[in-house]
Design a protein around this motif. Sequence first.
Motif, PDB file in Angstrom:
ATOM      1  N   UNK A   8      40.674  40.389  35.598  1.00  0.00           N
ATOM      2  CA  UNK A   8      41.241  39.899  34.341  1.00  0.00           C
ATOM      3  C   UNK A   8      42.765  39.950  34.324  1.00  0.00           C
ATOM      4  N   UNK A   9      43.367  38.938  33.702  1.00  0.00           N
ATOM      5  CA  UNK A   9      44.826  38.898  33.602  1.00  0.00           C
ATOM      6  C   UNK A   9      45.377  40.020  32.735  1.00  0.00           C
ATOM      7  N   UNK A  10      44.526  40.756  32.037  1.00  0.00           N
ATOM      8  CA  UNK A  10      44.975  41.928  31.282  1.00  0.00           C
ATOM      9  C   UNK A  10      45.440  43.043  32.223  1.00  0.00           C
ATOM     10  N   UNK A  11      44.983  43.005  33.460  1.00  0.00           N
ATOM     11  CA  UNK A  11      45.379  43.997  34.463  1.00  0.00           C
ATOM     12  C   UNK A  11      46.673  43.527  35.127  1.00  0.00           C
ATOM     13  N   UNK A  12      47.788  44.155  34.742  1.00  0.00           N
ATOM     14  CA  UNK A  12      49.090  43.678  35.188  1.00  0.00           C
ATOM     15  C   UNK A  12      49.326  43.817  36.688  1.00  0.00           C
ATOM     16  N   UNK A  13      48.700  44.782  37.344  1.00  0.00           N
ATOM     17  CA  UNK A  13      48.921  44.926  38.782  1.00  0.00           C
ATOM     18  C   UNK A  13      48.357  43.759  39.580  1.00  0.00           C
ATOM     19  N   UNK A  14      47.390  43.052  39.029  1.00  0.00           N
ATOM     20  CA  UNK A  14      46.797  41.923  39.753  1.00  0.00           C
ATOM     21  C   UNK A  14      47.054  40.577  39.069  1.00  0.00           C
TER      22      UNK A  14
END
Length: 132
Positions: free
Chosen positions: A46-52
């Motif tokens: 998910x784009x909510x996960x800033x590291x990815x």
Amino acid sequence: READKWFSRFVRISNCLVVDDEPYCKDIITGKFYHAKHIDCGHYISRANMDTRYDIDNCWPQNRSSNRFRGEADKAKFRKNLVREIGEERVQRLEQMKNTEKSGAQELKALAGYFKFKTNEYLNNNGIKKWW
């Protein structure tokens, strides 16, 4: 917002096939081709996960219906096809990177500039028309 816009364009343009100067992207879920303006930049994690969120391995052209309405339902297909594209080791790297840290405004501005440059460079080097 700017970083998302340019990153999305870069993901689509760098994963396209050019036909009559028009960019067509292969959907990571179905394998069908769509004009770049009719396909999203889909995120495995998910784009909510800033590291990815801005990781090239994590983001692929994805048909709008799947990306916007069937995301979790198509997750297994996304993973299977992602393994085929980049290999199990790189997919596992993404899965291990998950977190929810926020990026600062300066970092996002730098990302926007970088992907704007890379997108325009790719367009110019490959003779592809802009669709936006």
